[in-house]
Design a protein around this motif. Structure first.
Motif, PDB file in Angstrom:
ATOM      1  N   LYS A 279       0.859  -1.185   0.000  1.00 11.16           N
ATOM      2  CA  LYS A 279       0.000   0.000   0.000  1.00 11.16           C
ATOM      3  C   LYS A 279       0.893   1.232   0.000  1.00 11.16           C
ATOM      4  O   LYS A 279       1.786   1.369   0.833  1.00 11.16           O
ATOM      5  CB  LYS A 279      -0.921   0.012   1.216  1.00 11.16           C
ATOM      6  CG  LYS A 279      -1.867   1.230   1.217  1.00 11.16           C
ATOM      7  CD  LYS A 279      -2.903   1.155   2.330  1.00 11.16           C
ATOM      8  CE  LYS A 279      -2.309   1.499   3.676  1.00 11.16           C
ATOM      9  NZ  LYS A 279      -3.340   1.625   4.730  1.00 11.16           N
ATOM     10  N   SER A 281       1.011   5.371   0.210  1.00  2.00           N
ATOM     11  CA  SER A 281       0.258   6.554   0.631  1.00  2.00           C
ATOM     12  C   SER A 281       1.197   7.749   0.674  1.00  2.00           C
ATOM     13  O   SER A 281       2.422   7.605   0.635  1.00  2.00           O
ATOM     14  CB  SER A 281      -0.391   6.324   1.999  1.00  2.00           C
ATOM     15  OG  SER A 281       0.585   5.977   2.975  1.00  2.00           O
ATOM     16  N   LYS A 286      -5.503  12.148   1.272  1.00  2.00           N
ATOM     17  CA  LYS A 286      -6.216  10.964   1.747  1.00  2.00           C
ATOM     18  C   LYS A 286      -6.011   9.763   0.825  1.00  2.00           C
ATOM     19  O   LYS A 286      -6.329   8.640   1.201  1.00  2.00           O
ATOM     20  CB  LYS A 286      -7.705  11.279   1.864  1.00  2.00           C
ATOM     21  CG  LYS A 286      -8.029  12.322   2.926  1.00  2.00           C
ATOM     22  CD  LYS A 286      -9.530  12.564   3.020  1.00  2.00           C
ATOM     23  CE  LYS A 286      -9.846  13.596   4.093  1.00  2.00           C
ATOM     24  NZ  LYS A 286     -11.305  13.844   4.184  1.00  2.00           N
ATOM     25  N   GLN A 287      -5.495  10.006  -0.357  1.00  2.00           N
ATOM     26  CA  GLN A 287      -5.360   8.934  -1.340  1.00  2.00           C
ATOM     27  C   GLN A 287      -4.323   7.897  -0.924  1.00  2.00           C
ATOM     28  O   GLN A 287      -3.253   8.222  -0.402  1.00  2.00           O
ATOM     29  CB  GLN A 287      -4.957   9.521  -2.698  1.00  2.00           C
ATOM     30  CG  GLN A 287      -4.804   8.482  -3.801  1.00  2.00           C
ATOM     31  CD  GLN A 287      -4.218   9.090  -5.075  1.00  2.00           C
ATOM     32  OE1 GLN A 287      -3.788  10.247  -5.093  1.00  2.00           O
ATOM     33  NE2 GLN A 287      -4.188   8.298  -6.128  1.00  2.00           N
ATOM     34  N   SER A 288      -4.640   6.638  -1.118  1.00  2.00           N
ATOM     35  CA  SER A 288      -3.675   5.549  -0.990  1.00  2.00           C
ATOM     36  C   SER A 288      -4.015   4.519  -2.053  1.00  2.00           C
ATOM     37  O   SER A 288      -5.168   4.425  -2.488  1.00  2.00           O
ATOM     38  CB  SER A 288      -3.725   4.920   0.410  1.00  2.00           C
ATOM     39  OG  SER A 288      -4.973   4.303   0.643  1.00  2.00           O
TER      40      SER A 288
END
Length: 390
Positions: A279, A281, A286-288
């Motif tokens: 993941k 980020s 806020k995007q991941s």
């Protein structure tokens, strides 16, 4: 010589050159065949995309060999080794030999003191928690230092290995002490972290990590570029996440293989996944994004994910530069890091794009001669400075 026989010979020579088994006499034979092509095809400036360039190169091979349309599909399969090799020749890789053969006619200008700037090698400095440093490339093999129940040693292969006693592993505290390994320009190094994770650092890079990881997570900081093979680890009945922080980017994994390019002089940070899942980020947004094998996250103002050629992204670890539709400025940043040279631009350097494969084991003069064969750019070497000219 019958055409079929010639095609078979060229294919065999291309295969042997790729495998490194070609003789000097065979190189001359292949050289003569290659030089009947137009080497101005090296540039991608006049093409909208790499596919258009590849199509023209294939057509050049077909026209040279007199292959009609009815035979093209069949020949494409049969010539695949030749075509792949020729495309690499036209984009530098086999020009390594041609560069040697044209040395006395080349335009590369070198000072007497700078003709043999060697490629980088295994060079790094380990900085311990108390601020003391160990120059790893000159250190003897074996145990370098003990930090409590942690043994730090250098293997005969030249890699740094952390060995933590089983007692410490079971009683990891939350008060962490940090070590830092730094590669200079012209350096690279491999380190086995306390949890068994293996990391390969590229040139001009830094990795900061705890001598013993926390019981909650495994967190490291990276500047520059590194390839990770993350070991699985458990704590309090669950798998411990492995987190790599690079500036505003954070990459979280459990157990996987991935590469991070986070140099300060590049506009974006790139995370490339080979195995598992990660993941990605970024601080402040806020995007991941979750990556799957064969994908790359490019982090700038936001995060963009796209399929990527993992062979190209991992070329540095395997001892190659691979350029694909890349500007001379981008290429020279990589050369600067690996050969520990400064780069200066003079004149109007046009925005051309280049593609090619070059071994990182070549001296810098050979690499620059190869690029000069495009006839669109020239270089002068003064001490440890490379001047780029149109």
């Amino acid at each position: 010589m019958p055409k079929r026989k010639r095609e078979e010979i060229i294919q065999e020579l291309a295969r042997k050159w790729q495998e490194g088994t070609i003789t000097e006499e065979e190189k001359v034979m292949f050289n003569k065949w290659y030089h009947s092509f137009d080497d101005t095809l090296l540039e991608e400036t006049s093409f909208e995309n790499p596919e258009e360039l590849r199509e023209r190169l294939y057509r050049t091979v077909y026209e040279k060999e007199g292959i009609g349309k009815r035979r093209q599909i069949r020949f494409l399969r049969r010539v695949s080794a030749v075509a792949a090799s020729v495309l690499l020749i036209v984009s530098f890789s086999f020009y390594l030999y041609f560069g040697h053969s044209q040395t006395e006619h080349g335009s590369l200008k070198e000072s007497a003191h700078s003709a043999n700037i060697l490629p980088g090698g295994n060079r790094a400095v380990l900085t311990l928690a108390d601020g003391s440093s160990i120059i790893l490339d000159s250190a003897e093999n074996g145990v370098l230092v003990n930090q409590g129940n942690i043994s730090i040693r250098k293997s005969k292969e030249g890699q740094l290995i952390y060995q933590v006693s089983s007692q410490v592993k079971k009683a990891v505290g939350e008060s962490l002490i940090f070590n830092t390994i730094t590669t200079p320009r012209g350096g690279q190094y491999q380190v086995d972290l306390p949890d068994g994770t293996r990391v390969w650092l590229n040139a001009a890079s830094m990795l900061k990590f705890p001598a013993v990881f926390s019981s909650k997570e495994r967190r490291v900081e990276l500047q520059g570029e590194a390839y990770f093979e993350v070991a699985s680890a458990a704590g309090k009945g669950k798998r411990l996440p492995f987190i790599v922080v690079s500036g505003e980017q954070q990459v979280s994994v459990l157990g996987t293989h991935f590469n991070i390019n986070a140099y300060g002089d590049e506009e974006i940070m790139k995370t490339t996944l080979l195995e598992g899942a990660v993941k990605v980020s970024k601080t402040g947004i806020k995007q991941s994004e979750i990556l799957h094998p064969g994908q790359q996250a490019r982090v700038g103002r936001d995060i963009k994910v796209a399929p990527v050629d993992t062979e190209q992204e991992m070329a540095w670890k395997r001892g190659y530069f691979i350029f694909d539709n890349e500007s001379v400025q981008s290429i020279m940043r990589k050369i600067s890091r690996w050969y520990d040279v400064d780069v200066e631009y003079k004149g109007n350097i046009q925005h051309r794009k280049y593609a090619g494969t070059i071994q990182r084991s070549e001296n810098i003069s050979e690499v620059l001669r190869i690029m000069e064969l495009t006839k669109s750019i020239h270089f002068r070497i003064e001490e440890r400075r490379v001047i780029v000219m149109p």
